[in-house]
Each structure stands twice: as C-alpha cells, then as structure tokens.
Design a protein around this motif. Structure first.
Motif, PDB file in Angstrom:
ATOM      1  N   GLN A  18       0.833  -1.201   0.000  1.00  0.00           N
ATOM      2  CA  GLN A  18       0.000   0.000   0.000  1.00  0.00           C
ATOM      3  C   GLN A  18       0.869   1.254   0.000  1.00  0.00           C
ATOM      4  O   GLN A  18       0.588   2.223  -0.709  1.00  0.00           O
ATOM      5  N   LEU A  19       1.925   1.230   0.792  1.00  0.00           N
ATOM      6  CA  LEU A  19       2.851   2.363   0.814  1.00  0.00           C
ATOM      7  C   LEU A  19       3.524   2.530  -0.537  1.00  0.00           C
ATOM      8  O   LEU A  19       3.673   3.654  -1.040  1.00  0.00           O
ATOM      9  N   SER A  20       3.925   1.423  -1.151  1.00  0.00           N
ATOM     10  CA  SER A  20       4.589   1.484  -2.453  1.00  0.00           C
ATOM     11  C   SER A  20       3.665   2.049  -3.521  1.00  0.00           C
ATOM     12  O   SER A  20       4.105   2.790  -4.404  1.00  0.00           O
ATOM     13  N   VAL A  21       2.384   1.679  -3.442  1.00  0.00           N
ATOM     14  CA  VAL A  21       1.411   2.230  -4.391  1.00  0.00           C
ATOM     15  C   VAL A  21       1.320   3.742  -4.219  1.00  0.00           C
ATOM     16  O   VAL A  21       1.308   4.499  -5.204  1.00  0.00           O
ATOM     17  N   ALA A  22       1.270   4.203  -2.981  1.00  0.00           N
ATOM     18  CA  ALA A  22       1.180   5.636  -2.716  1.00  0.00           C
ATOM     19  C   ALA A  22       2.399   6.369  -3.274  1.00  0.00           C
ATOM     20  O   ALA A  22       2.266   7.434  -3.905  1.00  0.00           O
TER      21      ALA A  22
END
Length: 306
Positions: A210-214
C-alpha cells in the motif's frame, strides 16, 4: 513581465534538478554497490532493481543537459537538442518497463514460487531486459528519424522527440503505468486476503505494498499521467511545454527516491548501508537481528522495494 516570470520558473526548476541529481546519484549508487557487494541481496528482483537504479543514474545525468542550457539561457532546435538527450530517452524508456517487471516479479513469487526459485536467474534477467531494451531502441531511433528545427524551451526526452514520437512515448509510459498499478492492486488484494485470515507476514507485506502504491502514484504515475492528460485535452505549444517542464519534479522524485524508501522500509538494507560507513563491527553487532531475518524472510522481504 511574463518573460521574467518564465525565467524565474526556469531557475526554480534548475534548482530542484540539481538537488535531485546529487541525492539520486548518491542513493542509486549506494543501492547498486550494496547489491553487488552482498551475495545475500543478489536475488532476481534485487538485480532488476540494480538495473533500474543504473537507468535512473543515467536519466539523472541526462537532466543536467537541460540544467546547463537553462542556466545559460540557451534554447536549442529539436535537431540539436535530441542528440544530447537521446541516451536519456533510451534509459527512461527501459526503466519504465523494468518498473512494471519489478511488480510482476512479486506476483510470480506469490503465484508460482517453485518456478521462481528454480528458474535460472541469468535467463530471468535476460528475458526481462529484452522487451525493455527493444522498446528503448525504438524510441531512441525514432527520435533521430523524426527530428526537426522547432525550438524547444526545455531539452528533455518528451520535448526532444518530435510531436508524433512524443505522443506515442506518453502513450507507452501511460500504458505501462496502468498495468503496474493494476498488478499492485491485485497483489494488495492477494495479501489482504491472506493477512485478514492470519495477521502475520502477509499482512505486513500488504501494508508495504500500500505504501509502495502511494509512492508510485505520487511520483512516476502523476508525472506521466499528467503529460497524457495534457495531450488528451488538447494543450499544445508553449503552454504544453511549460506544464511538462514543471511536472518534471515528479519524474525526478521517481528517479531519486528508491534507495531512501528501501533504507526506510528494510532493516536488512539499513544494516548493510550503515556497515559501509561504520565498518564490519556494526554489521557483526546486528548479525543476530537483521542477519537472521534475511535468511528466514528472504522470499518475501529481502532485496525488494515493495
């Protein structure tokens, strides 16, 4: 007045290009060095990441062509500009596809773990690089074939390419961006399902994804999607050039952030990075911590930015 504001805007862009250049070169070089030096980090995905970091170094160096021209207040015709950024164009095209492969790499581990761990690393890397290099060569050559004498306000790959090649360049990048985002979301769904049942490693990986997507959306995706939106709504000429030039902030952020995200998210990489500056004594003190986690969690967490 407009000319003065435009000049101020150019100098602002030059300033953050220089800052990103030094931060990005340092980070990407450190990441490549760590992966090359530590055999425990030399997995398929980490080697792909090292290749992408090398592409980012070349791209960051390519941005300085425009920096020098802007400081000197020189604007070149496309026929003179493109040869200076042709290498930059090639590596930017290559790294865009490698970014997609880095996400697909995780999907393959999740869905086909036996195949992933038994397949030759050399063949795996070659198979990933062939389409990336092929697409890079297409745009590299296209830039020379379709050049003209139109003056460009910024000398970079999107503006250095002729209008037709530039349009397809943006479409190519946008297509890869959408595919990358889709694979990201599929992975988050897979790990969410696993993590919802048992909140262990799968839940942690899902949170990292999720952090990587952001980060992906707030850097590379915004930059390239914005360019495509500008084209789609019919913005052309000086206005288009001005907007593309300012969106370069997000492109530079994408080229520079990988190492710092890795150091933030991965204890293994932090340990190896600190050992470069603090010597072996630091690594040996932490051997029971990061060293053991490297061995037990390698398929999921080691040598990966996600």
């Amino acid at each position: 007045m407009y000319g003065m504001l435009a000049r101020v805007n150019q100098l602002i862009i030059v300033t953050y290009k220089i800052l990103f250049f030094f931060a990005g070169i340092f980070g990407n070089a450190c990441l490549i060095y760590m992966i090359a030096k530590k055999k425990t980090l030399q997995t398929k995905s980490s080697i792909l990441q090292a290749v992408q970091s090398f592409c980012h170094i070349i791209c960051l160096a390519g941005t300085q062509v425009d920096t020098v021209l802007t400081i000197l207040d020189i604007q070149l015709p496309r026929s003179q500009c493109y040869p200076k950024v042709s290498t930059y164009t090639f590596f930017e095209t290559v790294q865009s596809m490698i970014m997609l492969f880095l996400v697909i790499d995780i999907l393959i581990i999740v869905k086909f773990p036996r195949f992933y761990h038994t397949f030759s690393t050399t063949k795996y890397i070659i198979l990933a690089l062939i389409p990336a290099i092929t697409c890079g060569m297409v745009f590299f050559v296209w830039g020379f074939v379709g050049t003209n004498d139109e003056i460009v306000i910024f000398c970079n790959p999107p503006l250095g390419l002729n209008i037709v090649a530039s349009t397809w360049f943006f479409r190519y990048i946008l297509f890869l961006n959408v595919l990358t985002l889709i694979v990201f979301l599929v992975l988050i769904r897979i790990f969410y399902t696993k993590g919802h049942k048992q909140r262990g490693d799968s839940w942690k990986v899902m949170k990292r994804l999720q952090l990587s997507v952001a980060i992906f959306v707030c850097s590379w995706f915004i930059a390239q999607s914005s360019n495509s939106v500008f084209i789609a709504i019919g913005i052309t000429g000086e206005t288009f050039n001005f907007l593309v030039a300012n969106v370069s902030f997000f492109v530079l952020l994408s080229f520079s952030q990988t190492f710092y995200v890795v150091i933030w998210k991965s204890k293994e990489y932090r340990t190896h990075f600190l050992s470069l500056w603090c010597g072996r004594s630091f690594a040996s003190r932490d051997v029971t911590g990061a060293g053991s986690s490297m061995k037990t969690n390698q398929p999921v967490t080691t040598s990966r930015i996600f």
